[in-house]
Design a protein around this motif. Structure first.
Motif, PDB file in Angstrom:
ATOM      1  N   ASP A   1      -0.716   7.634  -7.539  1.00 28.81           N
ATOM      2  CA  ASP A   1      -0.029   6.389  -7.165  1.00 28.81           C
ATOM      3  C   ASP A   1      -0.733   5.757  -5.971  1.00 28.81           C
ATOM      4  O   ASP A   1      -1.213   6.459  -5.069  1.00 28.81           O
ATOM      5  N   ARG A   2      -0.790   4.444  -5.979  1.00 30.30           N
ATOM      6  CA  ARG A   2      -1.358   3.709  -4.837  1.00 30.30           C
ATOM      7  C   ARG A   2      -0.245   2.907  -4.181  1.00 30.30           C
ATOM      8  O   ARG A   2       0.519   2.220  -4.869  1.00 30.30           O
ATOM      9  N   VAL A   3      -0.176   3.024  -2.851  1.00 30.33           N
ATOM     10  CA  VAL A   3       0.957   2.444  -2.125  1.00 30.33           C
ATOM     11  C   VAL A   3       0.484   1.669  -0.906  1.00 30.33           C
ATOM     12  O   VAL A   3      -0.636   1.872  -0.408  1.00 30.33           O
ATOM     13  N   PHE A   4       1.351   0.757  -0.445  1.00 24.83           N
ATOM     14  CA  PHE A   4       1.148   0.059   0.819  1.00 24.83           C
ATOM     15  C   PHE A   4       1.874   0.830   1.914  1.00 24.83           C
ATOM     16  O   PHE A   4       3.054   1.164   1.770  1.00 24.83           O
TER      17      PHE A   4
ATOM     18  N   LEU B   1      -3.790   0.723   2.460  1.00 28.78           N
ATOM     19  CA  LEU B   1      -3.623   1.154   1.081  1.00 28.78           C
ATOM     20  C   LEU B   1      -3.873   2.654   1.033  1.00 28.78           C
ATOM     21  O   LEU B   1      -4.854   3.143   1.591  1.00 28.78           O
ATOM     22  N   PHE B   2      -2.990   3.380   0.375  1.00 29.96           N
ATOM     23  CA  PHE B   2      -3.047   4.840   0.402  1.00 29.96           C
ATOM     24  C   PHE B   2      -2.920   5.389  -1.008  1.00 29.96           C
ATOM     25  O   PHE B   2      -2.075   4.935  -1.791  1.00 29.96           O
ATOM     26  N   LEU B   3      -3.779   6.360  -1.332  1.00 30.75           N
ATOM     27  CA  LEU B   3      -3.737   7.033  -2.626  1.00 30.75           C
ATOM     28  C   LEU B   3      -3.003   8.361  -2.479  1.00 30.75           C
ATOM     29  O   LEU B   3      -3.380   9.186  -1.649  1.00 30.75           O
ATOM     30  N   ILE B   4      -1.950   8.575  -3.256  1.00 27.06           N
ATOM     31  CA  ILE B   4      -1.185   9.822  -3.195  1.00 27.06           C
ATOM     32  C   ILE B   4      -2.024  10.943  -3.817  1.00 27.06           C
ATOM     33  O   ILE B   4      -2.323  10.903  -5.013  1.00 27.06           O
ATOM     34  N   PRO B   5      -2.409  11.976  -3.014  1.00 25.55           N
ATOM     35  CA  PRO B   5      -3.348  12.982  -3.509  1.00 25.55           C
ATOM     36  C   PRO B   5      -2.722  14.271  -4.037  1.00 25.55           C
ATOM     37  O   PRO B   5      -3.396  15.092  -4.636  1.00 25.55           O
TER      38      PRO B   5
END
Length: 335
Positions: free
Chosen positions: A79-82, A63-67
């Motif tokens: 945005d939070r993405v897989f 899970l990755f948070l767009i910084p």
């Protein structure tokens, strides 16, 4: 028949009696519950959960948070993405070699994650601890910060644009691509149309500003070689007037390109000046086994035009799905 029922009754009573005795023995020998025991039980469960999460993040998906805004509006800040961690092979450990990567190469236009070539390590202990906390909390906790308090981007998210054997260059902020074996540069807009690619990349800087940006860079070039601004060509000062109220060039890459070209023109015998200028004029060659990544938000992205191509060995995943915010949930594998 009566005899059979009698035997069944005796057997049932015997089994129930034995179970009752075993239960009584268990209750008699049970240790009293203590605070330390409870804490230990919760700690064991927590360690197991964190370990399981780390394994999932490392070997399956993360899970990755767009910084940052570099991929707006394909992906916005927050945005939070897989991120699929298996699509290009599996890393044995963070930053280490990959296995099962044969025939799993990056495809044109993939949204990829890779290790930031410009990341400054704060030490192996901190690097490991910050990654454990980040992955173990499903990206909710990130202690890796810059001096200004912003998130330090250990991983970058960009789009795969340049491929092995190709040359990518910028003209007034617009991408031009020369395919392997060709001697002609094709504007990215036409290249995308011919290859049925998505239209995610976009520009935001007005073309009318580029004369001012180029003049700004040229004036800095003259300053670098100790030429007073009043001695520089007068047309540069006139063009610079259109952007002189800006605190920062809207296109830093074009600014630096003009700066390097001015120094080269002033002293062509200086090999360093000549080399810097040629890099901007000729573009970036993508070697075998590498990819040139660029942000979709072309005018606000720290990407391959600054740090160059990235080895496919350093590409550790691909963004496949956005799960937050709720209104923007969707598949990103073809965006």
């Amino acid at each position: 028949m009566d005899e059979m029922l009698t035997n069944l009754e005796k057997t049932t009573v015997r089994i129930l009696t034995r179970r009752k005795a075993e239960k009584a023995l268990e209750l008699a020998n049970r240790q009293p519950r203590t605070l330390l025991g409870e804490v230990k039980g919760w700690a064991d469960a927590l360690v197991f959960a964190v370990f399981a999460v780390l394994l999932i993040n490392q070997y399956l998906f993360q899970l990755f948070l767009i910084p940052s805004p570099s991929m707006v509006s394909t992906m916005n800040i927050g945005d939070r993405v897989f991120v699929s961690k298996t699509i290009y092979g599996i890393e044995v450990y963070p930053g280490g070699p990959k296995v099962l990567s044969t025939n799993r190469q990056v495809q044109r236009d993939d949204i990829i994650t890779f290790y930031n070539p410009e990341y400054v390590s704060k030490g192996p202990f901190f690097d490991v601890l910050s990654q454990i906390l980040y992955m173990g909390t499903f990206s909710l906790v990130n202690i890796d910060k810059n001096e200004d308090g912003s998130v330090a981007e250990r991983l970058y998210v960009k789009r795969a644009i340049g491929f092995p054997g190709e040359v990518v260059r910028f003209r007034d902020g617009n991408v031009q691509i020369r395919k392997a074996g060709s001697n002609e540069f094709v504007p990215e807009e036409l290249f995308r149309k011919e290859n049925s690619l998505v239209d995610g990349p976009h520009r935001s800087v007005s073309p009318s500003l580029y004369a001012g940006i180029q003049a700004w860079g040229s004036l800095f070039g003259y300053k670098d070689v100790s030429v007073p601004s009043q001695s520089a060509p007068s047309y540069l000062s006139s063009a610079y007037a259109s952007v002189q109220d800006d605190n920062y060039p809207d296109d830093m890459y074009q600014f630096e390109a003009s700066r390097a070209r001015t120094k080269d023109l002033y002293d062509p015998s200086n090999f360093s000046y000549r080399s810097d200028s040629a890099r901007y004029q000729m573009g970036t060659y993508v070697p075998h086994g590498s990819i040139l990544p660029l942000g979709d938000n072309r005018d606000n992205s720290r990407d391959g035009r600054y740090f160059g191509p990235v080895s496919q060995k350093k590409i550790n995943g691909s963004v496949r799905f956005r799960f937050w915010p709720f209104k923007r949930i969707g598949y990103l594998g073809n965006k």
